[in-house]
Scaffold this motif. Structure first.
Motif: not given
Length: 320
Positions: A65-66, A68-70, A305, A307
Motif C-alpha cells: 500500500m505504501i 503504491s501511493q509513493a 513513507w 501507513d
C-alpha cells in the motif's frame, strides 16, 4: 521456452557446503541456532509467498500500500531510467509497482536460491518485454560486485519486506556498510522497515492460524534431513515465535518436544525436552532509530513513507 536472462553466478560456496558448515556450527553452539537464510530453498520461498497472504501478516500488504501511493515520488527521486537492483529477487506486486512507475533501464534480481531466482526473473522478463532483466545468484549479505551498467550513480537498490530486521543491529550496520561499498556514489537504497508496535499485533503476524509460518520455520529441518546426512525428525519439533520487548525483536525458535539425539554428518547433538533451536530474529525499529543506523553506514535519509497506523515504513536513502 525459457526466456533468456543474463545470469551472474557469484555464490561463494556450494549451498550444501554452506548449510553443512552452519548446521554443524550452530547445533554445537549454546544456545543452538541456524541462520534464517537457509529458509529459502524453493519450498521455503514458496511458503514465504504463502505467509505474505495470511490475514495476520500485515507487513506485505502494508508495504505494498505504501509503495503504491509513493511509487511516483520514488520515481521522481530516483530519476529517469534508473537501474533497479532487487535484493531478494521476486516477481511480487512490490517490485512491479516500482517497475511500472520508474520504467528502469535495467533490472537485476539478486537471490541465494538459484531456482527461485531464475523462475521469478523469467516471469518478470515475460511480463515486461521492454526491460533488460538480469539475475545474480549470490549471498547479498556478503561483499559482491555489480555488473557494469549497475555501477552507475542512477542505480537504486530495493530491499523490501523488512528483511533488514533479520540482522542484529551490529549485523545490519555491517550489511549497510557493504551496500554502501557496493553502490556507486549518489546511488539510492529503498528499504522497507517494520516499526515497533503493539505486542499482540506482532506476535499474531508470526503465529498465523493456518500454520504457514510454522511450516516455513520447520522447513529448515526438512532441508537438513534432505540435503545432509542426518536423521533429524521435524515432527519432533514445534514452532514458537514471540516478541522480545527488551531487544525489540520477534524471535522464532524450533522447540524439541522431547529429549533426543540428532545426528548430522557423523556428529551427534543432544536436545533436552523444551530446548530451542533459534532460527530467526526480526528486529523492529523506530523511524529515528533506523535513520540513525543508516547514517552510521554512510547513507543520507532522503524520504520516508508510512501507513496511517504507523505499522510499517519505507525509506529512501542515498549513498554519500
Amino acid at each position: 521456452m525459457a526466456l533468456a536472462i543474463r545470469f551472474h553466478d557469484q555464490r561463494p560456496l556450494e549451498a550444501n557446503d554452506s548449510l553443512r558448515e552452519e548446521a554443524l556450527s550452530g547445533f554445537a553452539h549454546s544456545p543452538k541456532s541456524i541462520s534464517p537464510k537457509f529458509f529459502y530453498d524453493r519450498r521455503g520461498s514458496e511458503l514465504f509467498e504463502q505467509i505474505c497472504k495470511q490475514p495476520e501478516y500485515y507487513p506485505t500488504r502494508t508495504e505494498e500500500m505504501i509503495l503504491s501511493q509513493a511509487a511516483n515520488d520514488i520515481s521522481d527521486i530516483a530519476g529517469a531510467h534508473a537501474n533497479l537492483i532487487e535484493l531478494g529477487s521476486g516477481a511480487s506486486k512490490k517490485v512491479r509497482l516500482l517497475l511500472e512507475a520508474m520504467r528502469p533501464a535495467s533490472y537485476l534480481g539478486i537471490d541465494i536460491s538459484e531456482d527461485f531466482l531464475l523462475s521469478s526473473t523469467r516471469r518478470l522478463a515475460a511480463d515486461y518485454p521492454w526491460l533488460d532483466v538480469q539475475a545474480a545468484c549470490a549471498d547479498f549479505s556478503q561483499p559482491m560486485s555489480l555488473p557494469g551498467e549497475f555501477e552507475s550513480e542512477r542505480s537504486v537498490a530495493f530491499f523490501p519486506g523488512s528483511s533488514i530486521g533479520n540482522f542484529t543491529p551490529d549485523e545490519a550496520l555491517a550489511f549497510l556498510h557493504n551496500l554502501n561499498a557496493l553502490l556507486p556514489a549518489g546511488g539510492g537504497l529503498l528499504v522497507g522497515v517494520d516499526l515497533v508496535k503493539d505486542k499482540q499485533v506482532l506476535e499474531a503476524a508470526y503465529n498465523d492460524e493456518a500454520g504457514v509460518t510454522a511450516a516455513f520455520n520447520l522447513n529448515v529441518l526438512e532441508r537438513i534431513r534432505a540435503e545432509l546426512d542426518s536423521n533429524i525428525d521435524p515432527q519432533r519439533f514445534v514452532h514458537h515465535a514471540f516478541f522480545n520487548e527488551q531487544a525489540s525483536r520477534i524471535e522464532m525458535h524450533l522447540i524439541s518436544t522431547d529429549a533426543q539425539d540428532v545426528d548430522i554428518e557423523g556428529e551427534r547433538f543432544h536436545f533436552d525436552r523444551g530446548e530451542s533451536l533459534h532460527t530467526e530474529n526480526s528486529y523492529k525499529y523506530t523511524p529515528e532509530g533506523f535513520r540513525s543506523l543508516a547514517g552510521k553506514a554512510g547513507f543520507k535519509a532522503i524520504a520516508m513513507w508510512t501507513d496511517p497506523a504507523h505499522l510499517f515504513s519505507v525509506h529512501y536513502l542515498q549513498r554519500i
